[in-house]
Each structure stands twice: as C-alpha cells, then as structure tokens.
Scaffold this active site. Structure first.
Site, PDB file in Angstrom:
ATOM      1  N   LEU A 101       0.852  -1.177   0.000  1.00 32.32           N
ATOM      2  CA  LEU A 101       0.000   0.000   0.000  1.00 32.32           C
ATOM      3  C   LEU A 101       0.891   1.230   0.000  1.00 32.32           C
ATOM      4  O   LEU A 101       1.761   1.385   0.861  1.00 32.32           O
ATOM      5  CB  LEU A 101      -0.911   0.004   1.233  1.00 32.32           C
ATOM      6  CG  LEU A 101      -1.742  -1.267   1.461  1.00 32.32           C
ATOM      7  CD1 LEU A 101      -2.616  -1.104   2.710  1.00 32.32           C
ATOM      8  CD2 LEU A 101      -2.589  -1.602   0.246  1.00 32.32           C
ATOM      9  N   CYS A 102       0.718   2.090  -0.988  1.00 33.05           N
ATOM     10  CA  CYS A 102       1.475   3.328  -1.087  1.00 33.05           C
ATOM     11  C   CYS A 102       2.986   3.027  -1.097  1.00 33.05           C
ATOM     12  O   CYS A 102       3.452   2.227  -1.888  1.00 33.05           O
ATOM     13  CB  CYS A 102       1.074   4.270   0.044  1.00 33.05           C
ATOM     14  SG  CYS A 102       1.650   5.973  -0.141  1.00 33.05           S
ATOM     15  N   THR A 103       3.736   3.633  -0.191  1.00 31.73           N
ATOM     16  CA  THR A 103       5.192   3.477  -0.202  1.00 31.73           C
ATOM     17  C   THR A 103       5.661   2.119   0.313  1.00 31.73           C
ATOM     18  O   THR A 103       6.874   1.856   0.339  1.00 31.73           O
ATOM     19  CB  THR A 103       5.858   4.593   0.614  1.00 31.73           C
ATOM     20  OG1 THR A 103       5.258   4.643   1.919  1.00 31.73           O
ATOM     21  CG2 THR A 103       5.680   5.935  -0.068  1.00 31.73           C
ATOM     22  N   GLY A 104       4.747   1.258   0.696  1.00 28.80           N
ATOM     23  CA  GLY A 104       5.129  -0.116   1.008  1.00 28.80           C
ATOM     24  C   GLY A 104       5.762  -0.806  -0.185  1.00 28.80           C
ATOM     25  O   GLY A 104       6.444  -1.831  -0.038  1.00 28.80           O
ATOM     26  N   THR A 121       3.169   3.272  -6.965  1.00 27.42           N
ATOM     27  CA  THR A 121       3.170   3.782  -5.596  1.00 27.42           C
ATOM     28  C   THR A 121       2.590   5.186  -5.673  1.00 27.42           C
ATOM     29  O   THR A 121       2.106   5.598  -6.737  1.00 27.42           O
ATOM     30  CB  THR A 121       4.592   3.776  -4.994  1.00 27.42           C
ATOM     31  OG1 THR A 121       4.512   4.134  -3.602  1.00 27.42           O
ATOM     32  CG2 THR A 121       5.513   4.758  -5.702  1.00 27.42           C
TER      33      THR A 121
END
Length: 315
Positions: A101-104, A121
């Site tokens: 999720l996102c910057t994961g 991202t």
C-alpha cells in the site's frame, strides 16, 4: 479461513495500516462463508504515526499467511528494515500473495518482487521507486496493479481500492460492494484508472508561463493553438514549447489536453450536464472526442467515471 498478515516494521504511516486492519478485520453481515483471520506481524513495538503499536506475532508468521499486506513506510529515504524485506520475500516464495500500500512498494522492491513486474506507488515517489529498482516497470498513472501474486497500490484512497479488489477476488463483487458501502466508498474503481492528481507546477510570479497558463485555463472551451498561447506569452512557439517541457514535462498541446480532461472530470463529478455539453464546455467539440481522449488520459470512459464518483456520494 484465509489469513491476512499485516507486515509491520520500522516507522509506518497510520492511515494505510489502519485502513487495512479496518477492511480485513471487520466481516460484513453478508459474509456467510467466513472471513479473514487478520494478524499484525512485526519484530517488536513499531511506530505508527504518533502511536506505538505492539504486534501480535513475529515476522516469521508471514511465511504461513495466504496474503501479506505491506503498509506505507513513513520515510522512503530510510532503507526498509532488512528483517522485514527478508520475511516478505520468504512469504512470497512460500506462496503468499503479497500486496503493498502506497510506499510499502519500496519493501517489495527491496525484496526483488517488483523486478520484471508492473508496479506503482504514490505519484510523488514513482520516480524514486523507478530509480531504485530499474528492473521494475513503474506506472505512475494507475490506482493499483495486479500481477497475480504481487500487487501494488498508489496513495491513500487507492490503498482502499486495492483492498476492495482483493476482497472482490476472494469473495466476489457482492461482498466487496457491501464493504465499500460501509466505508462510504465507490463500489469499484478499476486499477487502470489514473491517479487523480494535479501535479504541481512550480513557476515564480514573473515566469512567462504564469500568465499564459491562467489565460488558457479561462478559455478551455475555445479552440486554442500553440501560436495563440505563444502570442499571449509574447514569445515564439518554439521557445514556449521549451518552457512548457522544462516546467510541466509536457508540450503545450499535451498540457492543454490534460487541463481539458481535468475540467471534464470536475464537471462529471459536480454537474448533471450531458457528455455532449461537457465536450463543448471543455473544447473537445464532440462527445466522441471527449470519450476517446478521456479514456486515454484517465483510463476509464467518462460515463464510468461519473458513475463511480456518484456512487461514492450516494453510498
């Protein structure tokens, strides 16, 4: 009962972790055939926004999970914790479906899971993700990507979209839509839909583009040419083109098309105007042209876009 393990280590953003726990941890009333067993896994106490959270399990538990969710890292300049990277890689090798999720996505990249795969991202970090992992195929213009066993989402709301997509895959559209209604979200936004962001344009008050950008945006319903815009900026079309590419990364006509599509988005969200009327108001001319250009830029047809946003409002 499928297991969803939330992989938590280092410093995390609280929204993505919280929304994943909310979505996968609360079964809808019509989930008659079971729901997820949600586990929070980490090496020890973790910093989640302003909070300190104690995981229920160690990172070694990821290897036996059906799905591993990697929430957003708080600082992409910090290398992902090696123990997290190793655990996520091991989980994928053991057959887990891994989603960031996102910057994961930076954790997945460090684990080698993005190599040769399409990923995304948050739009503000796609350049860095691409530079750090050149073997990955980074797409800055989508909400999420699905490679089967490896999935990635853009920022914030797109994380919700990816979670709903996973539920759709596991339990079907009816259950996914029930969860979406509980969250007051649109039932479904395709992953190919573009990230709805207006990339900031940084120009100072005396830059020649300041005047021409404002002038053009006030006349989107009119036929405009590069020569018209250059005349307004008191410069040559060639020099204007260089300035546009330097500041916006686009040619003048590409920028103009983007503004027309964004104006169409606003009208689709906020008005009941027909597609034909919106085409005229945005300088597209015909509904056919609007539909073609809108789908090319946004990723979905204007009619689908309107239904999606209206569903959010009425949910």
């Amino acid at each position: 009962m499928p297991t969803v393990a939330l992989a938590a280590a280092g410093r995390l953003l609280h929204f993505e972790l919280g929304v994943a726990y909310e979505i996968f941890g609360n079964p809808p009333l019509n989930a008659e055939h079971g729901w997820y067993d949600v586990l929070l896994c980490g090496p020890g106490p973790i910093q989640v926004g302003p909070f300190v959270v104690e995981p229920d399990h160690g990172l070694d538990r990821l290897v036996s999970a059906d799905t591993v969710i990697v929430p957003a890292c708080a600082d992409v300049d910090e290398p992902p914790p090696p123990e997290l990277v190793d655990a996520v890689r091991a989980a994928h090798e053991a057959g887990a479906r891994v989603a960031s999720l996102c910057t994961g996505a930076f954790v997945l990249g460090a684990a080698g899971l993005l190599d040769g795969r399409r990923a995304t991202t948050h739009w503000a970090h796609t350049d860095e993700l691409s530079a750090r992992h050149p073997e990955a195929i980074i797409d800055p213009d989508v909400l999420y990507t699905d490679n089967g066993s490896v999935l990635t989402a853009a920022g914030k709301a797109a994380a919700v979209d990816l979670c709903l997509h996973l539920i759709h895959l596991d339990y079907g559209a009816t259950i996914a839509n029930t969860v979406a209604r509980r969250l007051v979200m649109a039932p479904h936004r395709p992953g190919g839909q573009a990230q709805f962001v207006a990339t900031p344009i940084k120009v100072s008050g005396d830059h020649l583009l300041v005047r021409v950008l404002a002038w053009a945006q006030e006349r989107l319903d009119q036929p405009l040419t590069v020569t018209d815009m250059a005349r307004q900026a008191s410069t040559s079309p060639r020099h204007l083109g260089r300035q546009f590419r330097s500041v916006t990364g686009q040619t003048p006509l590409q920028w103009l098309l983007t503004q027309r599509v964004r104006r169409a988005q606003e009208m689709l969200e906020a008005t009941d105007e027909s597609i034909e009327a919106i085409a005229r108001a945005t300088g597209m001319g015909t509904a056919t042209t609007l539909r073609r250009q809108f789908k090319r830029v946004v990723g979905v047809p204007p009619d689908s876009y309107r239904r999606s946003f209206r569903a959010t409002i009425s949910a």
